[in-house]
Design an enzyme around this catalytic site. Sequence first.
Site, PDB file in Angstrom:
ATOM      1  CD  GLU A 125      27.282  -9.424  16.655  1.00 36.60           C
ATOM      2  OE1 GLU A 125      28.363  -8.866  16.942  1.00 36.60           O
ATOM      3  OE2 GLU A 125      27.208 -10.583  16.222  1.00 36.60           O
ATOM      4  CB  THR A 268     -13.493  24.655  10.303  1.00 34.49           C
ATOM      5  OG1 THR A 268     -13.168  24.195   9.020  1.00 34.49           O
ATOM      6  CG2 THR A 268     -12.771  23.851  11.363  1.00 34.49           C
ATOM      7  CD  GLN A 277     -10.162  21.658  -5.690  1.00 37.87           C
ATOM      8  OE1 GLN A 277      -9.625  22.746  -5.886  1.00 37.87           O
ATOM      9  NE2 GLN A 277     -10.930  21.074  -6.591  1.00 37.87           N
ATOM     10  CD  GLU A 361      12.683  -7.635   8.716  1.00 38.03           C
ATOM     11  OE1 GLU A 361      11.856  -8.083   9.503  1.00 38.03           O
ATOM     12  OE2 GLU A 361      12.870  -8.108   7.587  1.00 38.03           O
ATOM     13  CB  THR A 363      18.603   2.063   7.479  1.00 41.41           C
ATOM     14  OG1 THR A 363      19.703   1.956   6.564  1.00 41.41           O
ATOM     15  CG2 THR A 363      19.067   1.763   8.890  1.00 41.41           C
TER      16      THR A 363
END
Lengths: 379, 248
Positions: A125, A268, A277, A361, A363
């Site tokens: 609510e 790139t 890596q 559902e 926090t």
Amino acid sequence: MAYLFNEEDLDLYETVKDFCENEIKEQCKEYDVSGEWPTEIYEKAAEMGLNALEVPEEYGGLGLERLTVAALMEEMAKADAGFVTTITASNLALKAVLIGGNEEQKQHCCDFLLDGKHAAFCLTEPMAGSDAGNSKTTAVRDGDEYVLNGRKCFITNGAVASFYVVTAMTDKTKGVKGMSAFIVEAGTPGLSTGNHENKMGIRTSNTCDVVLEDVRVPASAMIGEEGQGYSIAMKTLDMSRTWVGCGAVGIAQRAIDEAVAYGKERITFGKPILKNQALQFKIADMEIRCETARQMIAHALMLMDAGKPYSKESAIAKCYAGDVAVQNALEAIQILGGYGYSREYPVEKLLRDAKIFQIYEGTNEIQRVVIAKNVIGKF
Amino acid sequence: MELLVCVKQVPDDSVTVTLDASGKPNLGGITPVVNAFDTYALEMATRFKEANGGNVSVITVGDLKENEKSLRSCLSVGASTAITVSAGDADAACALACGIPAAGTYDVIFCGSESTDVSAAQTGIRLAAALNLPVVTNVLALEPADGGLTVKQETEEGYRTVSVPTPCVLTIVKPAYDPRYPTMKSKMAARKIPISTVTVDAPAASDAAKCVKISAPAQRQAGVKIQEKEAADAVAKAMGMLIDRKLV
């Protein structure tokens, strides 16, 4: 993919994967922009039986193992987290009935999902979110009926549900022990819905206010007994949190898949960026997070299967998976660079979708309260 | 009506197939699927059954274990029975021509117009010839009619409506609709349906048509980039190239 070991489950998984790839993944992009309810996608999903995966076998369901359903949910979330939110929200409402309802109520509500219908769980609510006990909605007994008044907000499936599980205070003096739960069917006079929330993410799901103005339901619509509503709601959330985690893992996995696919192609300095890596380590960390979240979900589901307590594990699964979804979505955006920030590529949507998994559902702060209470106990 | 759909398991046609050193297709690791044209045929047969009653069966040639997944997939989207034909080295049309009469009596035998692996488009017409049945190729739709069927046939120019008595063979092309997805329920129910095997002594493959060589399609050549700075120069260069090749 979550843990499937036999050919038959893998076959089901392939079928759902195929459906998600061909009917949801690309189609949902348009609805992500418009925020419209994708009727056609949900009709196809209903026809396929995806709404009713959690209906128990004794009520006409398929009798699938929880781990199998988890794998299917993850696949749906990979395609679109809004879609899986709709499916899990229906099953959230059903869980409340399965946990606290009588046989007639259970069969009645299962039949809705077996018919491809949606359902909504109405606890939140405006002034009662994490503090669910502060509910202002009331249910007053009047002969063989209860009269419900109040306003629920942020209700997933609010405008598309065929039945609602609504919590309301039957005795305000008793605090949370004065809360009861009711099954209210769509079309009941006095039940209406507010505007569809214009959300940051999960935009293929419907979220709105559900307004109750002198809504009369038979006393037989009560789930359990007077005063059991809060307990039923908390047990329902305890169980459903793990399933929310499945959705979050789906997002985390999609983030890995998109980042790897892009990183192999993007050149790139004369080589694919994933030859670096530094980026390989990012992928490794994303995988570590995703796989450990998935393992935690599997662990919580196995505890449910075994009839063992799972409240803490379910909270860990939801909380961790929600955090992982956000982290992985952020990393995927970073790996895609400027393209990741563009709506032309799918990863910015993942971040917008992921964020809610740290909020709804319960926090992630509330999850940590649940976990801490379980660890520390009363003192 | 008793409807029979002949299906063939083929390598997933969304994957590019390469040739190995000996010139054979390299199919390792490629998921077998039901030939797309056969899935159209199954969907058409299933829709016909739903509208007019009857039963749909599927039949394939080959080992049950190798084909089981594909047959169960067909059982989850409309077929109620499945049969494999074990026929040694016989080719598909010969094996089916022997296996189908041994398996049952059918009013309409559906075949995909071709398979997505070799695209020979031979099985339907050769099967009809062997069974001495009328055949309509490239069918898009069918309706029941007195003593047979009215079918819509795709031609190079457009469409033709053809009447055909039953029993008959139809080869199916892509209709306007897509094959349905299985439901979770039908998928699970299909697991429990027994699949029968018919063993026949079919004649060995005919050498009237034989495969001489398999070759990969020629690779696309790199295009020519026109990179003139001015549009007029680019157009002039493009026109020059077209004129040189006598294309304009």
